[in-house]
Design a protein around this motif. Sequence first.
Motif, PDB file in Angstrom:
ATOM      1  N   ASN A   1       0.819  -1.112  -0.038  1.00 45.01           N
ATOM      2  CA  ASN A   1      -0.023  -0.004   0.245  1.00 45.01           C
ATOM      3  C   ASN A   1       0.871   1.140  -0.076  1.00 45.01           C
ATOM      4  O   ASN A   1       0.426   2.180  -0.488  1.00 45.01           O
ATOM      5  CB  ASN A   1      -0.975   0.325   1.142  1.00 45.01           C
TER       6      ASN A   1
ATOM      7  N   ALA B   1       1.864   1.964  -3.647  1.00 47.41           N
ATOM      8  CA  ALA B   1       0.687   2.530  -4.208  1.00 47.41           C
ATOM      9  C   ALA B   1       0.623   3.920  -4.020  1.00 47.41           C
ATOM     10  O   ALA B   1       0.527   4.767  -4.998  1.00 47.41           O
ATOM     11  CB  ALA B   1      -0.620   1.977  -3.778  1.00 47.41           C
ATOM     12  N   ARG B   2       0.836   4.242  -2.819  1.00 44.36           N
ATOM     13  CA  ARG B   2       1.086   5.540  -2.471  1.00 44.36           C
ATOM     14  C   ARG B   2       1.901   6.470  -2.981  1.00 44.36           C
ATOM     15  O   ARG B   2       1.973   7.723  -2.984  1.00 44.36           O
ATOM     16  CB  ARG B   2       0.585   5.778  -0.948  1.00 44.36           C
TER      17      ARG B   2
ATOM     18  N   ASN C   1      -6.455   7.533  -0.499  1.00 45.11           N
ATOM     19  CA  ASN C   1      -5.415   7.132   0.124  1.00 45.11           C
ATOM     20  C   ASN C   1      -4.326   7.393  -0.969  1.00 45.11           C
ATOM     21  O   ASN C   1      -2.992   7.652  -0.497  1.00 45.11           O
ATOM     22  CB  ASN C   1      -5.494   5.734   0.280  1.00 45.11           C
ATOM     23  N   VAL C   2      -4.359   7.290  -2.185  1.00 49.09           N
ATOM     24  CA  VAL C   2      -3.174   7.625  -3.006  1.00 49.09           C
ATOM     25  C   VAL C   2      -2.757   9.069  -3.208  1.00 49.09           C
ATOM     26  O   VAL C   2      -1.655   9.364  -3.192  1.00 49.09           O
ATOM     27  CB  VAL C   2      -3.440   6.864  -4.469  1.00 49.09           C
TER      28      VAL C   2
ATOM     29  N   LEU D   1      -4.555  -3.603  -1.169  1.00 48.48           N
ATOM     30  CA  LEU D   1      -3.520  -2.945  -0.605  1.00 48.48           C
ATOM     31  C   LEU D   1      -2.554  -2.257  -1.948  1.00 48.48           C
ATOM     32  O   LEU D   1      -2.123  -1.140  -1.766  1.00 48.48           O
ATOM     33  CB  LEU D   1      -2.188  -4.031  -0.303  1.00 48.48           C
TER      34      LEU D   1
ATOM     35  N   GLY E   1      -3.631   0.920  -2.335  1.00 48.44           N
ATOM     36  CA  GLY E   1      -3.460   2.081  -1.284  1.00 48.44           C
ATOM     37  C   GLY E   1      -4.219   1.940  -0.067  1.00 48.44           C
ATOM     38  O   GLY E   1      -4.014   2.630   0.885  1.00 48.44           O
ATOM     39  N   PHE E   2      -5.011   0.888   0.152  1.00 47.82           N
ATOM     40  CA  PHE E   2      -5.525   0.518   1.253  1.00 47.82           C
ATOM     41  C   PHE E   2      -4.535  -0.147   2.382  1.00 47.82           C
ATOM     42  O   PHE E   2      -3.677  -0.679   2.249  1.00 47.82           O
ATOM     43  CB  PHE E   2      -6.729  -0.490   1.056  1.00 47.82           C
TER      44      PHE E   2
END
Lengths: 276, 437
Positions: free
Chosen positions: A80, A83-84, A112-113, B391, B394-395
């Motif tokens: 994650n 991804a961010r 979130n991103v 995930l 972005g979770f």
Amino acid sequence: MSDAPKHQLKIENLHVSVGDKPILRGVNLTMGHGQTHALMGPNGSGKSTLGLAIMGHPGYEVTDGSILLDGEDVLEMEPNERARAGLFMAFQRPVAIPGVKMADFLRHATTNVRRPDRKEGEDLIPMREFRKELKDKMQHLRMDVEFARRYVNDGFSGGEMKRAEILQLAMLQPKFAILDETDSGLDADAVRLASESIADIGGREKMGLLIITHHDKLLEHNPPEFTHVMLGGRIVETGGKELAEELHRSGYDRIRTAYPEAEARNQEMLNEETAV
Amino acid sequence: MTQTTSPPSVAFDAEGFQAFLSNRQEPDWLSDLRRQAWDHFEAMQWPERRHEEWIRSDLRLFQLKKHQLSLAASDDTEVREQLTGGVDLGGQVTSVDNHIHTDTLAEDLAAKGVVFGSLDRLVNEHSDLIRKHLFSAFDPDYDRFAALHAAFFAGGQVLYVPKGVVIDRPLHIDSMLSNGGSDTGHTLIVLEEGAEATVLHESHSPTSDAGGLHVGALEIIQAPNSHLRFVDLQEWGHKCNHFAHQKARVGADASLQWTIAAMGAGFAKVNQTVELVGEGASSQVNGVLSTEGRQHIAYHTLQHHIAPNCQSDFLYKSAQQDHSRTVWRGMIKVDKAAQKTNGYQRNDNLVLSNTSRADSIPGLEIEADDVRCTHGSTTSKVDAEQIFYALCRGFTRNEAVRMIVIGFFQQIFDRITIESVREALGRSIAQQVRDYE
């Protein structure tokens, strides 16, 4: 902004194992800002493994080498966090999450991103603002807005899954995106639509694209600056657009003959895959 | 009735029963009913360990003598209105340990002949009406808990909707149990022909780790062509013992939508029965069980088709965390006369830890020969690939698991037709699904 930062994804000497079976054996690949790279190669050569290792799939263990995004160590990050940080993968076969609406999933993901420092429980992007953006993107991709109300990949056709992945790409606007056979399982019209959409998103957002494909349509609309050929877990040859064209025209016979050692390993990996 | 100073609370024994009885202000027929129930209680044994309903629910840790029933009202009151957010209510009854705090009914409904409020009060005001229906959908001899309830029930609520009256606003019931307190509430709902109502019932303790005892019963009696939506959100503290007998009798062409969310109690055993007694009756049950810690929640459901051409549709979804366990035992029983029955039952489980457990036992007992009955149960875990996918978008891991669990329950939420209830259940589940490794 003309002085926007230039991004770079740098993969060096990457070794990846699944269980105790080595799959990738020293992959080197550097992608510059907004570049398009084609990743080609016969089945079992390790293309999807590279994508999953970049995203940090827990089943794919990096035993050696490094992945750096703008100099930051990606291997130290959870999926994650990757991804961010701006990495994205469009999955070949994305899983279904029953009961979770596409719109809700994407609103959370997008928040979130875009706000990498967001803590759990903090507010999401306001609903109204998000809906408008999602609707715009969907219209642009010629998707029915009804799609947003369906559960994530649940009961989607092959084509719908791929389009859902493209929609996520458009919303999340990563720095680098791996597209794992985003054109497979689609009919000719759908491939054209997908190709145009990706070209449109990639071009506008200045994304780096790593395109894993067996078809030429996607690359026609997204001409690669570089083409890499993978065999037996290594990149054995790198060229320009003309290399992709040659492989489409003539297949992998020349490559297999030119790199007998890698070809032997490829066969070995394929056999093991079949044995499992 | 003797006017002695009553002790603040009594034990569930012979002496306690006498003190309880002398403290009551109620018609003689009811006191007689209680005495009879108490005699039965004394003559009965606790269920045998090998009894089908108890084989998976070990009663040995339960000790009735550790519990007391309070005879005096407590000042401790905290009404919870989770189900009623933004909803205009037609009436409300709230209680703490059986003692009624709020008892209201909108004037326009009272003018139409609707009776709603505290059972303790209404049994005196409408003695004949209540006598006619009380225990018609509850069997005080079912087991020792039923007998105990029949002897000691107090507080409680009544809803009576006369013929043809449609109540457009939900009625709200909140039962609170103080830490260590007891609730023996009895809920009686009677809908006459063509009547319609929605009842939202929630029960809770002051904190989630509170203890106490609930020995309750619910009776729903629906005359032909009546329509009821009943919602029950159970959030007793996680050290409470919770025993309940719940039964609905649904008449011809009547419909019942019954939603249950069982999140609380440490040890719970509930019998839920829907009897389809008139031709064309239909029932839908939406059940959510969510457990954590060492909770043990057992539901024994029965869809009893007595009349022909009836429909029953039971969907239970359960998620288990930590060391918790759920037992779901469902039965569709079709009598010989109940031709053209359409029965459905399903129980899906999502097991969230290696040490939690879900027992799921669907069953059919069919005597008619022209019926359609389907049943099924599934037990699965959260899929690692689903988590990885989330995930990659972005979770965090916690967000991913929470989302997957809520998605698992979504099928139930989609069936619930009351928005405030859908939202409340979503919130309760989200609260219970905790951080995840």
